[in-house]
Design a protein around this motif. Structure first.
Motif, short mmCIF file in Angstrom:
data_model
loop_
_atom_site.label_atom_id
_atom_site.label_comp_id
_atom_site.label_asym_id
_atom_site.label_seq_id
_atom_site.Cartn_x
_atom_site.Cartn_y
_atom_site.Cartn_z
N GLY A 313 0.81 -1.22 0.00
CA GLY A 313 0.00 0.00 0.00
C GLY A 313 0.84 1.26 0.00
N GLN A 314 1.95 1.24 0.76
CA GLN A 314 2.85 2.39 0.77
C GLN A 314 3.54 2.58 -0.58
OE1 GLN A 314 5.35 1.36 4.09
NE2 GLN A 314 3.88 2.11 5.63
N LEU A 316 2.22 1.72 -3.46
CA LEU A 316 1.19 2.25 -4.36
C LEU A 316 1.03 3.75 -4.18
CD1 LEU A 316 -1.55 -0.52 -4.01
CD2 LEU A 316 -0.06 -0.12 -5.98
N SER A 317 1.16 4.21 -2.94
CA SER A 317 1.05 5.64 -2.67
C SER A 317 2.26 6.39 -3.21
CB SER A 317 0.91 5.88 -1.17
OG SER A 317 0.85 7.26 -0.87
N ARG A 318 3.47 5.84 -2.99
CA ARG A 318 4.68 6.50 -3.48
C ARG A 318 4.69 6.58 -4.99
NH1 ARG A 318 7.21 3.61 0.88
NH2 ARG A 318 7.76 1.91 -0.56
N LYS A 319 4.12 5.58 -5.67
CA LYS A 319 4.09 5.57 -7.13
C LYS A 319 2.83 6.23 -7.69
CE LYS A 319 6.62 2.69 -9.24
NZ LYS A 319 7.23 1.56 -9.99
N LEU A 320 2.08 6.90 -6.80
CA LEU A 320 0.96 7.77 -7.17
C LEU A 320 -0.22 7.03 -7.78
CD1 LEU A 320 2.98 10.77 -8.69
CD2 LEU A 320 2.27 10.41 -6.33
N PHE A 321 -0.37 5.75 -7.47
CA PHE A 321 -1.59 5.05 -7.87
C PHE A 321 -2.75 5.42 -6.96
CE2 PHE A 321 1.36 1.98 -9.97
CZ PHE A 321 0.78 2.00 -11.22
N ILE A 322 -2.47 5.68 -5.68
CA ILE A 322 -3.51 6.04 -4.73
C ILE A 322 -3.10 7.29 -3.96
CG2 ILE A 322 -4.31 3.66 -4.48
CD1 ILE A 322 -2.83 3.54 -1.80
N HIS A 324 -4.18 9.67 -0.23
CA HIS A 324 -5.02 9.96 0.94
C HIS A 324 -5.93 11.10 0.56
CE1 HIS A 324 -6.20 11.41 4.92
NE2 HIS A 324 -5.78 10.24 5.41
N VAL A 325 -7.22 10.99 0.87
CA VAL A 325 -8.19 11.98 0.38
C VAL A 325 -7.94 13.37 0.94
CG1 VAL A 325 -10.00 10.27 -0.07
CG2 VAL A 325 -9.85 11.36 2.18
N PHE A 326 -7.31 13.46 2.15
CA PHE A 326 -7.00 14.76 2.73
C PHE A 326 -5.51 15.09 2.65
CE2 PHE A 326 -10.75 13.23 5.23
CZ PHE A 326 -11.67 14.13 4.70
N GLY A 327 -4.74 14.23 1.98
CA GLY A 327 -3.31 14.48 1.80
C GLY A 327 -2.51 14.47 3.08
N GLU A 328 -2.95 13.71 4.09
CA GLU A 328 -2.30 13.74 5.40
C GLU A 328 -1.19 12.71 5.57
OE1 GLU A 328 -5.54 13.30 8.07
OE2 GLU A 328 -6.29 15.35 7.78
N ASN A 329 -1.22 11.62 4.82
CA ASN A 329 -0.19 10.62 4.95
C ASN A 329 -0.06 9.87 3.62
OD1 ASN A 329 -2.00 8.20 4.97
ND2 ASN A 329 -2.70 9.11 6.89
N ASP A 330 0.99 9.06 3.51
CA ASP A 330 1.17 8.25 2.31
C ASP A 330 0.21 7.06 2.33
OD1 ASP A 330 3.10 9.91 1.30
OD2 ASP A 330 4.74 8.85 2.28
N PHE A 331 0.39 6.15 3.30
CA PHE A 331 -0.56 5.05 3.47
C PHE A 331 -0.39 4.45 4.86
CE2 PHE A 331 -1.83 0.61 3.42
CZ PHE A 331 -3.13 0.73 2.95
N LEU A 337 -9.18 7.23 4.68
CA LEU A 337 -9.79 7.09 3.36
C LEU A 337 -8.77 7.42 2.26
CD1 LEU A 337 -13.31 8.72 3.90
CD2 LEU A 337 -12.66 6.31 4.03
N TYR A 338 -8.80 6.61 1.20
CA TYR A 338 -7.91 6.78 0.06
C TYR A 338 -8.72 6.69 -1.23
CZ TYR A 338 -4.40 5.86 3.61
OH TYR A 338 -3.64 5.91 4.76
N ARG A 339 -8.10 7.22 -2.30
CA ARG A 339 -8.70 7.14 -3.63
C ARG A 339 -7.65 6.66 -4.62
NH1 ARG A 339 -10.64 12.63 -3.05
NH2 ARG A 339 -12.87 12.73 -2.62
N PHE A 340 -8.14 6.04 -5.70
CA PHE A 340 -7.28 5.86 -6.85
C PHE A 340 -7.10 7.22 -7.54
CE2 PHE A 340 -8.97 1.48 -6.53
CZ PHE A 340 -7.77 0.80 -6.49
N LEU A 341 -5.96 7.38 -8.18
CA LEU A 341 -5.64 8.66 -8.81
C LEU A 341 -6.73 9.09 -9.79
CD1 LEU A 341 -3.69 10.99 -9.37
CD2 LEU A 341 -2.49 9.52 -10.99
#
Length: 617
Positions: A313-314, A316-322, A324-331, A337-341
């Motif tokens: 999951g981390q 995926l976040s670093r490679k910008l696939f997902i 955090h909806v509020f931009g507070e953390n990577d994963f 809550l998270y979203r796909f790009l």
């Protein structure tokens, strides 16, 4: 410039499925008849034999279907209707409808009568049939064929001084020519080496005959042989299959793109995760999922340990696939809550987004900057005046180079911008801004009033590094270190915006002379190299002041400055400080006049010129 404002709420939307224009007038196909008397469309890339292995056969859904054509109309001040969301069903229905309409229109244009033409002559007609479609093709007249006899072509590269000299010479002679820029059409470099024995440019051909480079051209011109050779090829036979062929519209060369190593994981998660709207912090968050849902889906499908699932999951976040909806953390595992790009609310409005994100392994930001610079430089060399003051946007919109540029912009979606140095970021965003302006003028038209300029600079966006960037946010948020634009009360990026990590640390006021907003009063359009960007900006400032950037009236003791200094006075300092700063970039004559006014202790008046917002075409 002066009326650039922050992003408004509503955004015009591109056509998601046909976002780019394409083709040039020089691009060509040739019908080839095989042993079974079937017609195939072939892209000729030269060689000694027209039917040798050097000919690349292009495979179509049906070999007799109409070939792609460039767009016929230059779009101005209009945009396609915004799509509320991406639908697979509507996508295929739309593509099917577009294809059917294109076939009907193309076949109708081929239909010809066997009746006598205006000259009282009958044309020979060849007729062949597709299933449920009848196509009739007329042969060319002799005079039509005569007009196509002879072809001058040359291989080139972007920003090549000798290539520029050859191009200018042919234009001054009023000769039509085919230019094959191997920085854009990389698949043609092999052909260049096979024909000439080296990769040096320029290399000029008269039909299939190699003339040589700039030295050979100058020799022909000085000896008086050039005009005789041109007359020979124009009056002789048409260029055969052995001559270099113009680049083909609508087909990209096979690039070394590789699917991201995580794309298999992402494909599974897109199907298995419960993406839905959820209430959080008194807000309805659309198209999201919880972190623990992603972890459970990974564990169940891939049978991995929980800590391994969190690590994926981390990644995926670093490679910008997902996100955090509020931009507070990577994963993190839990109820975050998270979203796909592709589900981010602003992403579908971006003009380099086509319904799904680019799942290829991201290219480096430096490599993308280099490719963007080469393509856009090639476009300017072919479709702008030599002084770059006038740009032919209509020709650009139909060019194969521009089509390849628009395709290339998809590489920006998940690029890592944090790996760039300060000067590399400066060059990257200067070049991106100038390229986006050209794309915006072609797509939505040149802004004519204050409201149009608000939309132009605030609504035309690209998805870059996982975030949307408008022209305003690039200029004022990144290049001006997150400073307010003229007549705005708020900064482009609020506190906590991830894009602040990319913003430049130190503002260089020379950036204002490297940005072209597509108008007559703006600096001329240009593109910069990362290693020489500061020196190139100094040159851009000197060139701007040599033209109309400053005027001095000694009798009235008045200095007339571009309005850029008034709008962005905070970047340059007080008026007297501006004049002293400007002395470093003025030619000796103007510098002497300004120094005289500043040194005789008399009053100096500063007036600002009117800004011409009309298009620089």
């Amino acid at each position: 410039m002066g009326s650039e404002t922050e992003n408004p709420t509503h955004t015009q939307q591109p056509n998601q499925h046909n976002p780019c224009f394409a083709s040039t007038q020089n691009h060509s196909y040739e019908p080839v008849t095989n042993d079974n008397n079937k017609i195939e469309t072939a892209y000729r890339c030269g060689g000694d034999d027209a039917h040798s292995d050097s000919r690349v056969m292009l495979v179509h859904p049906h070999s007799l279907l109409p070939i792609p054509v460039a767009p016929h109309d230059f779009q101005s001040n209009q945009n396609d209707v915004a799509l509320p969301g991406f639908s697979v069903g509507s996508f295929f229905r739309q593509r099917s409808s577009d294809l059917s309409a294109a076939i009907v229109k193309r076949v109708s244009s081929l239909r010809q009568s066997t009746e006598e033409d205006n000259d009282g002559e009958k044309r020979e007609v060849t007729e062949f049939n597709l299933s449920d479609v009848k196509v009739v093709v007329t042969t060319k007249r002799e005079e039509e064929e005569a007009s196509l006899r002879g072809r001058i072509s040359f291989f080139s590269r972007s920003d090549c001084r000798d290539c520029t000299a050859v191009r200018r010479f042919f234009r001054e002679k009023g000769l039509k020519f085919v230019e094959i820029n191997i920085d854009v059409f990389g698949e043609r470099e092999k052909e260049l080496r096979e024909r000439t024995g080296s990769g040096s440019v320029p290399q000029i051909f008269f039909n299939e005959k190699l003339i040589g480079g700039l030295v050979a051209l100058n020799s022909l011109r000085n000896s008086g042989e050039f005009d005789r050779k041109v007359a020979e090829i124009v009056g002789g036979k048409a260029a055969g299959g052995n001559a270099p062929w113009p680049p083909v519209y609508g087909f990209d060369c096979a690039e070394e793109d590789h699917a991201d190593e995580l794309v298999g994981v992402v494909s599974v998660l897109r199907l298995r995760l419960p993406v839905q709207d959820r209430l959080r912090r008194l807000k309805m968050i659309k198209n999201c999922f919880e972190g623990n849902e992603l972890v459970e889906a990974l564990i169940q499908h891939f049978h991995c340990a929980r800590n391994e699932a969190v690590e994926i999951g981390q990644q995926l976040s670093r490679k910008l696939f997902i996100h955090h909806v509020f931009g507070e953390n990577d994963f993190e595992e839990g109820s975050n809550l998270y979203r796909f790009l592709e589900h981010e609310p602003l992403i579908p409005r971006c003009f380099n987004f086509r319904g799904t994100t680019n799942d290829n392994e991201p290219k480096t930001a430096a490599a993308i900057c280099t490719k963007l610079t080469k393509i856009m430089s090639a476009i300017l060399e072919s479709y702008a005046s030599d002084d770059r003051q006038h740009v032919d946007y209509e020709a650009i919109s139909k060019s194969e180079e521009f089509r390849r540029y628009v395709n290339m912009t998809q590489d920006l979606q998940r690029v890592n911008l944090l790996e760039l140095s300060e000067n590399e970021k400066l060059a990257f965003f200067l070049n991106l801004y100038n390229a986006m302006v050209i794309h915006a003028v072609i797509t939505v038209g040149c802004p004519e009033g204050v409201i149009d300029r608000r939309s132009f600079f605030g609504d035309f966006q690209y998805l870059v590094g996982g975030h949307p960037y408008a022209l305003n946010s690039i200029k004022n948020g990144i290049l001006r270190c997150n400073r307010r634009s003229p007549y705005s009360l708020v900064k482009p990026f609020s506190k906590g915006d991830k894009r602040l990590e990319v913003a430049l640390v130190k503002l260089n006021p020379l950036l204002h002379f490297g940005l072209c907003n597509g108008t007559k009063s703006s600096p001329k359009v240009r593109f910069f190299s990362p290693h020489r960007v500061v020196d190139e900006l100094r040159g851009a400032a000197r060139e701007f002041f040599e033209n109309d950037g400053i005027e001095v009236d000694l009798e009235k003791r008045t200095i007339y400055l571009t309005r850029i200094f008034k709008w962005f006075s905070g970047d340059f300092g007080q008026e007297k400080e501006i004049l002293k700063w400007m002395l470093n970039y003025l030619d000796p004559n103007k510098a002497g006049l300004v120094t005289h006014l500043l040194g005789d202790s008399g009053p100096v008046h500063i007036s600002y010129q009117n800004f011409d917002w009309s298009i620089n075409s």
